[in-house]
Design an enzyme around this catalytic site. Sequence first.
Site, PDB file in Angstrom:
ATOM      1  CE1 TYR A  29      -1.761 -15.867  13.053  1.00  0.00           C
ATOM      2  CE2 TYR A  29       0.170 -15.091  11.803  1.00  0.00           C
ATOM      3  CZ  TYR A  29      -0.635 -16.293  12.345  1.00  0.00           C
ATOM      4  OH  TYR A  29      -0.739 -17.655  11.511  1.00  0.00           O
ATOM      5  CG  HIS A  30      -2.962  -5.335  13.783  1.00  0.00           C
ATOM      6  ND1 HIS A  30      -4.320  -5.052  14.746  1.00  0.00           N
ATOM      7  CD2 HIS A  30      -2.300  -4.473  13.864  1.00  0.00           C
ATOM      8  CE1 HIS A  30      -3.903  -3.497  15.104  1.00  0.00           C
ATOM      9  NE2 HIS A  30      -2.658  -3.312  14.663  1.00  0.00           N
ATOM     10  CD  GLU A  83      -1.378   4.138   9.394  1.00  0.00           C
ATOM     11  OE1 GLU A  83      -0.899   3.532   8.797  1.00  0.00           O
ATOM     12  OE2 GLU A  83      -2.093   4.044  10.576  1.00  0.00           O
ATOM     13  NE  ARG A  86      -0.228   0.284   5.046  1.00  0.00           N
ATOM     14  CZ  ARG A  86      -1.066   0.447   6.163  1.00  0.00           C
ATOM     15  NH1 ARG A  86      -2.417  -0.136   6.078  1.00  0.00           N
ATOM     16  NH2 ARG A  86      -0.346   0.537   7.341  1.00  0.00           N
ATOM     17  CD  GLU A 121      -5.750   2.771  11.930  1.00  0.00           C
ATOM     18  OE1 GLU A 121      -4.915   2.273  12.486  1.00  0.00           O
ATOM     19  OE2 GLU A 121      -6.107   2.915  10.826  1.00  0.00           O
TER      20      GLU A 121
END
EC number: 3.2.1.23
Lengths: 682, 682, 682
Positions: A365-366, A164, A125, A315
């Site tokens: 896995y976040h 971001e 990204r 977030e």
Amino acid sequence: MGYYQAERRGGRLRFPAAFFGGDYNPEQWMGDKNWREIWQEDMRLMCKAGVNLVSLGIFSWAALQPAEDRFTFEWLDDILEMLAEQQIEVCLGTATAAQPAWLSAAYPDVLPVDEKGMRHKPGVRLNYCPTNEDFRRLGQDLVRRLAERYGDHRALRLWHVSNEYGPTCYCEHCAMRFRDWLKLRYGRLEELNRCWITAIWSRTYTDWEQVQPPSSIGEYSLPALQIDYQRFLSDMNLEGYLGEVAILREVTPHVPVMTNFHGLTRYIDYFAWAPHQDIISWDSYPRHNATPDMAAFHYDLMRSLKPRQPWLLLEQTPSQVQWHQENPLKRPGVMRLQSYQALAHGSNSVMFFQWRQARGGREMYHGAIVSHAGHEHTRVFQEVAQLGAELKLFESALLETHMQARVALMMSWPNWWTVENRHTPSRYFNYIAELQHYYRALWQRNIAVDIISPDQSLDSYQLVIAPLLNMVSEEQGAAIEQYVKEGGTFLTTYFSGMVDENHRAWLGGYPGPLRRTLGIWVEEFDPLPLGTTNTLFCLQETDDWRGSYSCEQWCDIVHLEGAQALAVFGQDFYAGRPAITEFHHGLGQSFYVATRPDAAGLDMLLNMLQSRLGLSAPLLVPPGVEVTCREGRLTTYFLLNHLPETQMIMLPEPMRDVLTRRVYEQEIQLPPLGVAILIPAY
Amino acid sequence: MGYYQAERRGGRLRFPAAFFGGDYNPEQWMGDKNWREIWQEDMRLMCKAGVNLVSLGIFSWAALQPAEDRFTFEWLDDILEMLAEQQIEVCLGTATAAQPAWLSAAYPDVLPVDEKGMRHKPGVRLNYCPTNEDFRRLGQDLVRRLAERYGDHRALRLWHVSNEYGPTCYCEHCAMRFRDWLKLRYGRLEELNRCWITAIWSRTYTDWEQVQPPSSIGEYSLPALQIDYQRFLSDMNLEGYLGEVAILREVTPHVPVMTNFHGLTRYIDYFAWAPHQDIISWDSYPRHNATPDMAAFHYDLMRSLKPRQPWLLLEQTPSQVQWHQENPLKRPGVMRLQSYQALAHGSNSVMFFQWRQARGGREMYHGAIVSHAGHEHTRVFQEVAQLGAELKLFESALLETHMQARVALMMSWPNWWTVENRHTPSRYFNYIAELQHYYRALWQRNIAVDIISPDQSLDSYQLVIAPLLNMVSEEQGAAIEQYVKEGGTFLTTYFSGMVDENHRAWLGGYPGPLRRTLGIWVEEFDPLPLGTTNTLFCLQETDDWRGSYSCEQWCDIVHLEGAQALAVFGQDFYAGRPAITEFHHGLGQSFYVATRPDAAGLDMLLNMLQSRLGLSAPLLVPPGVEVTCREGRLTTYFLLNHLPETQMIMLPEPMRDVLTRRVYEQEIQLPPLGVAILIPAY
Amino acid sequence: MGYYQAERRGGRLRFPAAFFGGDYNPEQWMGDKNWREIWQEDMRLMCKAGVNLVSLGIFSWAALQPAEDRFTFEWLDDILEMLAEQQIEVCLGTATAAQPAWLSAAYPDVLPVDEKGMRHKPGVRLNYCPTNEDFRRLGQDLVRRLAERYGDHRALRLWHVSNEYGPTCYCEHCAMRFRDWLKLRYGRLEELNRCWITAIWSRTYTDWEQVQPPSSIGEYSLPALQIDYQRFLSDMNLEGYLGEVAILREVTPHVPVMTNFHGLTRYIDYFAWAPHQDIISWDSYPRHNATPDMAAFHYDLMRSLKPRQPWLLLEQTPSQVQWHQENPLKRPGVMRLQSYQALAHGSNSVMFFQWRQARGGREMYHGAIVSHAGHEHTRVFQEVAQLGAELKLFESALLETHMQARVALMMSWPNWWTVENRHTPSRYFNYIAELQHYYRALWQRNIAVDIISPDQSLDSYQLVIAPLLNMVSEEQGAAIEQYVKEGGTFLTTYFSGMVDENHRAWLGGYPGPLRRTLGIWVEEFDPLPLGTTNTLFCLQETDDWRGSYSCEQWCDIVHLEGAQALAVFGQDFYAGRPAITEFHHGLGQSFYVATRPDAAGLDMLLNMLQSRLGLSAPLLVPPGVEVTCREGRLTTYFLLNHLPETQMIMLPEPMRDVLTRRVYEQEIQLPPLGVAILIPAY
């Protein structure tokens, strides 16, 4: 100063309640056979958790536009309807943070080029050149369609532009745009040569085409070029942002617009971006071993970017991340404490990344509110839902507040680039760590701090602290002097006042334009090897100014030119020379710290300043307890216990805890990791 | 041996006084409004500091030739006149160390290509391909114009070609030149295949075009190729240097020519370059924590490059540099001590980089005689000016001296490349550190040392020490044997005599061509893991040969073939096997050290050699005091106290200190960092 | 499962004696004047050393085919004849491990491209693209000529295809082949998008051409892509291998074919390759500080790759290697002990790299049987020759054996790639070290272990241990459950059962398809920071299950769903929660270890399992003595003393040592590094 001067006013958010929710990526599940059931289950669980806002569509470009000439908004129509039915509002992404594979294939110049000249390959990204015209044209086309289709949708609360920001590029097109940017800044090539002092090493440019971006296999030794390129990259990203914003403000002038900051992105000058945000939002990912003052530092920076307005915690992970070397769980209670700490520093939201854990990819896995297990019977879901329930107790009066500090910490992105450029006399500079060193000393005393740019007005502050202010322009120096002359207190440190805004050394004596304000001349500086220390001895000891302290990193050799020494060095050939100085200038005073004191030394310095200036904490609390105050119709105190033991806090008057509705007459006990939000009881 | 055989005789410098001054870059200030005043101020301050020589024009190409067809010598005319008026002479640069931006733009092939095939981008300095024809053509054209314009200028004392050579390149043109170089060296391709043993891994070349420079993404496993490429790079840089030199010698045969060495440049074989210098010059930048023997080592190398001639200390910082991780100040007195140490080792100059501190760029924080403050009221200026005043006391008789050591340390660039190539049995080899290990042991005893190449005559030495002499040709081996047979003493160590000049292993038994001279056979070698040690036990203990010592890095398993063991190993399966051997061969003797003894062990070894060979220091001094002797019309002793305490030195006869003119009858006291320069009193 | 399903049966090796010899590269010496004498001397020395097999021609492509249209087999004819005359057999290389320089020059696409897109340059070995058609065509042409010319030569015993496979490439041709490979695996692009979950970050592919190999400057965040590319690379290398094998099997169906494995090559899935080898061979290069169980682990893996068949120790150094940071000698006796350890684990050969030490190149300091000294009077030669003499005592009956373990350790290459991909929650995973952690605990108890793939039958094992089995397919999970239900014992650990074969997370609760078998649900996991530990407390202590132990790396938060806790955690918020569980399922049982116990804890766990399952060592021996058993017509015990002290072993019955022919009635003493090979005495 900046490339983009004008501040556009957009819609302004109102807060009938605190926002609670997270990133929602329903399109990730459309490959599953039973995706419809999963979406339905999402709705049920969101209600259960108390969600009232989700960030939607952040990475949906490919799902919305599977080919240049084909759009598929239907799934987004559906999910917006489903959310609206549950009274869940949407922070809608413009979906431009990651371009689809077809776009990179059709327009290969969209991919960025690194500083060695190697073009990236498709994937991941934020993998685009920030000046690319095709990327902007296609992105803006999508943004217009989104704005026109959903601008009046009842679920739409807020636009979320890209995500971001931070792409960098060094391609030919960027080089061309950089030259245009330099022409605007310097006018004539001769002026650029003069400011960058290109005569050194025979680098004089005789044609604009010779100017190239910095490169580790090319021109890597011109700090001025490097710093200008960083300015340019921030501006180009901002230009891309503003391209999308212009469309949104044209089509949906009633809907606020923002992009989310995260960490401290070196390439993005937040102070330059802030005027173009309708509300500041931030993604918070403290390291597992970060001390609580580090989160507070970032929260205060976000709060300070738009004075007197709330900001959004957009977030955070409910449990753990997956991108560090080590990713332990947040222990029970930690997520709640960190969330309230954000509110304590002016946030009006608690949002998470993400709603449902991804089934694949880098972030699988976040942590997420709904884990791979898929149901609500998990510790994490329960903690989130409990917090969601608590936040319902926050009335609008508690959210329509502001916070005004009397102390400012000065920070600047160009100065960051300057202090940490690779040609300084010490490679151990860490600008942010130095700011946090001073911030921590203030935080431990529960003294509220604004974090401001050198270009902001200093009028409302009693004390301005500017560590490592290496780059100071003539104008900035004059403004600081004016502030002191009119009664302000200014403190700066070693390695300050040495270069101007173009990174040319100040001649005639350091600290250049701060010299008269500080009443000193710094003849020499001695960067200390790692592990080497010197000692600070306080002179004219009093109760709040005494002792000797270790110092490290750097020692200046200072001549007093009106100032007096408050402390002197204890070792080396400059033993007895001033280490900390004080100068009365006009109605105010200034301090110079010619080294890096250890934490105890800094605490003593702050102790002295606090008692001189009469700075106070909102409430008296034991060490390890944080207290802040949000002012508004109601004065609200946030008490946060960062310790693993119960703490007792004495109250000056009876108060009510918003969370428990209990009234405390004289004292309140905070359990480990406990929080109290107190308003006057009667 | 070398690619360039002939030694050209150029002008020879005379020394009515020691040179004192530094690099002067007045063109850096021409962008300033008041540059004329700055130049005038420079003249005033130079006189104040005692400057009599400046290095001028080193990086002035762009200032002298702003376009291929345009030259602007006028400013240089002016400054030369101004200097001449002050009786300040000039070491004039050929200005070719950094090409202008227009040149890189017009001739992109000038930019070098790295070993992966990536071409550099424009910028910085020494950023050119050393074989590029356009670079050479344009550079030589400029050199001719400079020579013709200034050859007879009264200020011109010395030509300074380029600066701190060392560019490397792996481009197609270099590959082509490399093949030609190889054809000269090997003749036929079959011979190259034979010498490089390309049959291994099927790498036999069947066409010259297949030969490519080494590359980490190509042929990285042929030590012979890598070493030849290093030879080639040194030769190509030398060829570029000689291209400029030829013009200067043609146009200005009366003016000496040199380029300045610095540090120990891996890519430049100083021994091969030295014959082409009219005087050796060196830039000295010891690390802040370097011990004084390390500077002495470099000084002695420079002195040895042109036997019986003085050399020039051309650059050093008066205070600090800015390119290390940590750049502390030189403490008061240190610069003076280091300057006299250079004179003590044969230098006839003390010069600095630079005169006036740069206002921008990579080196803006590098120390200078005149700092950003711009005036003379600084510690650094005062120390420099004091030294300048002292140096005026040096008469010509003190400078027309020579130094001849009885001990030689053998060093070679090809051997350096060999010892540290990445395919040796130990990755912990540090050739220079090993040389310095032996040098330090000699220096501590104030035994004068020459540092010589294996191709030089050994006749004038009592003792030759050749640590880690891995690469030994048949001829070198024979010369060493001849030297020993005729009465010389030769010492070498482990990892010696293993490969020939083409990096082919010597067959039949190590140490190959040194085996007969040493009277041993090394059957096996055991590279020790880091942190592992063995022990040396002295045999047949005497007063000056006794004890046991730690050793590390490597242990050989040695068979005695005539030699006898002086010490044996204490541990492991080769305990009791020889660790140090001695062999009487002809009229001389040889020693083999089969491991790396610790400092105490090495000191014992040198102690034994010193007493056997009757080597002595010029004067008896306490430890930490350095003493050297320059012989000439007057015998001059340099005494340097490297300790922080005053030292007392007994004198064998009454002596006068050149600096104080005082006479000392029996003893002299040296303060901390103190210096005395003694000549016979009567 | 695999890309290549069919197992081709080739010739099978018979073992009248153990193979003894090494790599022989006579063509390296043809550049020497006296190469004929060197060859003759080789023959004499080989006979002296007891050599009966040499690996020949491994890197001889350039020597056999100096130009595309020219072949020079004559020297190989000669050397084969010379060897045959000495009764030395040949393991003949196909010579395709390194292409000649002319080939790289004529076909530049043969050179591989790295993951950033940079094409390698010619040189070194294994430097080719594994899918390149020209490389394969030319290589196969040479193979056919070799097979036709030498297929019936009396010296030919075995084909040795290429050498130590492992090239990787990311070129356009590989990308194209990768897309074809993916089409075979996934069929439609939609299925690939679904399995890789490309909707995340908008990476959905809409055309096969958009799919690119992974790259650190492109798509580096899709674990599924990375793992598939590793599968692809292993398959493409295998395809290249099979291309040569097909020709050999066609032309010489009677001659066995293999390639040599080495270390644990990440890019080569040995389990997928093993069916295509007629015999497994391995190159053994343990680090100097490796414990003996590490060699045993590798030996057992080689043995397990072809059950019930011997394997070949094809390379080891007799003394030292040269490619590590530190390369100490093997101490006397160590090479012999390591050689017998290979035989103890099923090898039928002891071979060395190499016969004669190379005179140049990267490996010139690599140990060899004949050193640069060139004769037999060296320690190393003598040790080799002694071993060669001993091995003559091994009769065919001792070699026609098999070994069958009752315990299996589960290992898989795709799981390795998965566990160590860079997006896992802990960057400290080391899959091989974790396998070896469990292996070591078994080895210390002298319990024989097979190392098997998850796709093999588990029927013959009492106990299957599968550490870190992160990737488990539906089918693998079902097979494990079936195995347990039918009476097997299965143990797995943390981070297991989390993703399917396409790296998609298992939904509904970890450990996915193992959840029912284990009777647990893992709600959360807590990766511990480095240096952090927790404690395991044994519950229901007995004699062989008691105590508390340190654990590290990771702690799961486990819910019991039928299982019971055998141990619990001692610290943190999950203190008291299960750390080791046991579950009875059908006729069998399963264990889950939710953390990484230290060595003592693991030993206790194995102790408990051993006593429950009645696992036993072949003989009772003191710690540090290894014992294995090869079963055949004779039961043969191998006793190996890895300690520096003599050990006494009690014998259950009188036995004869094959090496000494002595009979031991009740006990045998093993000297330090001693070996005994015992068969029943009567």
